[in-house]
Design an enzyme around this catalytic site. Structure first.
Site, PDB file in Angstrom:
ATOM      1  N   LYS A  11     -58.451  88.050   1.545  1.00  0.00           N
ATOM      2  CA  LYS A  11     -59.806  87.498   1.740  1.00  0.00           C
ATOM      3  C   LYS A  11     -60.117  86.498   0.611  1.00  0.00           C
ATOM      4  O   LYS A  11     -59.219  85.799   0.160  1.00  0.00           O
ATOM      5  CB  LYS A  11     -60.830  88.633   1.832  1.00  0.00           C
ATOM      6  CG  LYS A  11     -60.423  89.697   2.859  1.00  0.00           C
ATOM      7  CD  LYS A  11     -61.503  90.692   3.140  1.00  0.00           C
ATOM      8  CE  LYS A  11     -61.001  91.698   4.181  1.00  0.00           C
ATOM      9  NZ  LYS A  11     -62.019  92.649   4.594  1.00  0.00           N
ATOM     10  N   HIS A  93     -60.683  87.017  12.504  1.00  0.00           N
ATOM     11  CA  HIS A  93     -61.141  88.173  11.715  1.00  0.00           C
ATOM     12  C   HIS A  93     -62.648  88.333  11.890  1.00  0.00           C
ATOM     13  O   HIS A  93     -63.375  87.341  12.010  1.00  0.00           O
ATOM     14  CB  HIS A  93     -60.778  87.972  10.236  1.00  0.00           C
ATOM     15  CG  HIS A  93     -61.000  89.191   9.414  1.00  0.00           C
ATOM     16  ND1 HIS A  93     -62.257  89.566   8.993  1.00  0.00           N
ATOM     17  CD2 HIS A  93     -60.141  90.142   8.970  1.00  0.00           C
ATOM     18  CE1 HIS A  93     -62.142  90.704   8.309  1.00  0.00           C
ATOM     19  NE2 HIS A  93     -60.873  91.071   8.288  1.00  0.00           N
ATOM     20  N   GLU A  95     -64.912  88.877   9.875  1.00  0.00           N
ATOM     21  CA  GLU A  95     -65.716  88.145   8.879  1.00  0.00           C
ATOM     22  C   GLU A  95     -65.821  86.672   9.247  1.00  0.00           C
ATOM     23  O   GLU A  95     -66.838  86.029   8.976  1.00  0.00           O
ATOM     24  CB  GLU A  95     -65.118  88.357   7.476  1.00  0.00           C
ATOM     25  CG  GLU A  95     -65.382  89.781   6.985  1.00  0.00           C
ATOM     26  CD  GLU A  95     -64.367  90.330   6.005  1.00  0.00           C
ATOM     27  OE1 GLU A  95     -63.562  89.554   5.450  1.00  0.00           O
ATOM     28  OE2 GLU A  95     -64.380  91.557   5.783  1.00  0.00           O
ATOM     29  N   GLU A 163     -59.455  96.200  14.339  1.00  0.00           N
ATOM     30  CA  GLU A 163     -60.209  96.451  13.110  1.00  0.00           C
ATOM     31  C   GLU A 163     -61.674  96.712  13.451  1.00  0.00           C
ATOM     32  O   GLU A 163     -62.458  95.762  13.572  1.00  0.00           O
ATOM     33  CB  GLU A 163     -60.143  95.233  12.185  1.00  0.00           C
ATOM     34  CG  GLU A 163     -58.752  94.858  11.745  1.00  0.00           C
ATOM     35  CD  GLU A 163     -58.792  94.048  10.459  1.00  0.00           C
ATOM     36  OE1 GLU A 163     -58.243  94.513   9.465  1.00  0.00           O
ATOM     37  OE2 GLU A 163     -59.406  92.971  10.445  1.00  0.00           O
TER      38      GLU A 163
END
Ligand code: PGA
Length: 250
Positions: A11, A93, A95, A163
């Site tokens: 990240k 992802h 995020e 996830e």
């Protein structure tokens, strides 16, 4: 047989000093029985690729822009990732989906761009806590798979990560049954979409608060082919324990 994969997602973490963590990891695993991947921030990519050259550890990006090149300030193309030494890229992802509003369609076009330059992709899926509570987990993951994964993918080019958003960085982990339910569902969708051989060959990673303490329990779950690890991938010692747990599950 699907080869297991331990992928680290750094990240927005890591300055020059972090390169030593990766080389320590490489020294600890000169001939692993699984695939190991580190996805550092873009600023470290080429130096990390250089430092890990000749090792068993691959490097990847965390996102790419769908266009080849052009007026997109701050963005990075798939060709630039490959040029910097990446062989893989994480796409979609949660995020990125949350912070940058990436839609399934955005993710799909990024996957196409990555595949076009020879990168392998890890496409991320996962439900929020509210969606799980509402019993929508499989509907959400199914829609993400349908929307984010383009046609024509192969077991070589595509990895799926499950996830759950509520498990990322929280220390909360789904039960083995919950993980098995979603991974089995993803497997069946991949078989339905790409046929038996390809669908059985695509690796499905679990991600969300994987640690040395819970790794073995997670890796024992059917259709878990490895992990996408955030926080615990930043230190060579903890990521190495996870790598060992995955090797022990083979
Ligand atoms: P975490 O992150 O391991 O820190 O929960 C996982 C991820 O977001 O890929």
């Amino acid at each position: 047989m699907r080869r297991k994969l331990a992928a680290g997602n750094w990240k927005m973490n890591g300055l020059s000093g972090a390169l030593a963590e990766a080389t320590r990891l490489a020294d600890a695993h000169p001939a692993p029985r699984i695939d190991i991947l580190i996805c550092p921030p873009a600023t470290l990519l080429s130096r990390l690729a250089g430092a890990l050259k000749g090792s068993a550890i691959a490097v990847g990006g965390q996102d790419c822009h769908p266009a080849d090149a052009g007026a997109h300030t701050g963005d990075i193309s798939a060709a630039m990732l490959a040029d910097a030494g990446a062989g893989h890229v994480i796409l979609g992802h949660s995020e990125r989906r949350a912070d940058h509003g990436e839609t399934d369609e955005d993710v799909r076009s990024r996957v196409r761009a990555a595949i076009a330059v020879g990168l392998r992709v890890i496409v991320c899926t996962g439900e929020s806590g509210a969606e799980r509570d509402a019993g929508e987990t499989l509907a959400v993951v199914g829609a993400q798979l349908a929307g984010s994964v383009p046609d024509g993918m192969t077991a070589k080019t595509l990895v799926i990560a499950y996830e759950p958003v509520w498990a990322i960085g929280t220390g909360q982990v789904p039960t083995p049954d919950q993980i098995a339910g979603v991974h089995g569902f993803i497997r069946s969708r991949m078989i339905r979409r790409f046929g038996e051989e390809t669908g059985q060959g695509i690796r499905i990673l679990y991600g969300g608060s994987v640690t040395p303490d819970n790794a073995a329990r997670i890796f024992a779950v059917a259709d878990v082919d490895g992990a996408l690890v955030g926080g615990a991938s930043l230190k060579a010692s903890s990521f190495s324990s996870i790598v060992r747990a995955l090797e022990a599950s083979v």
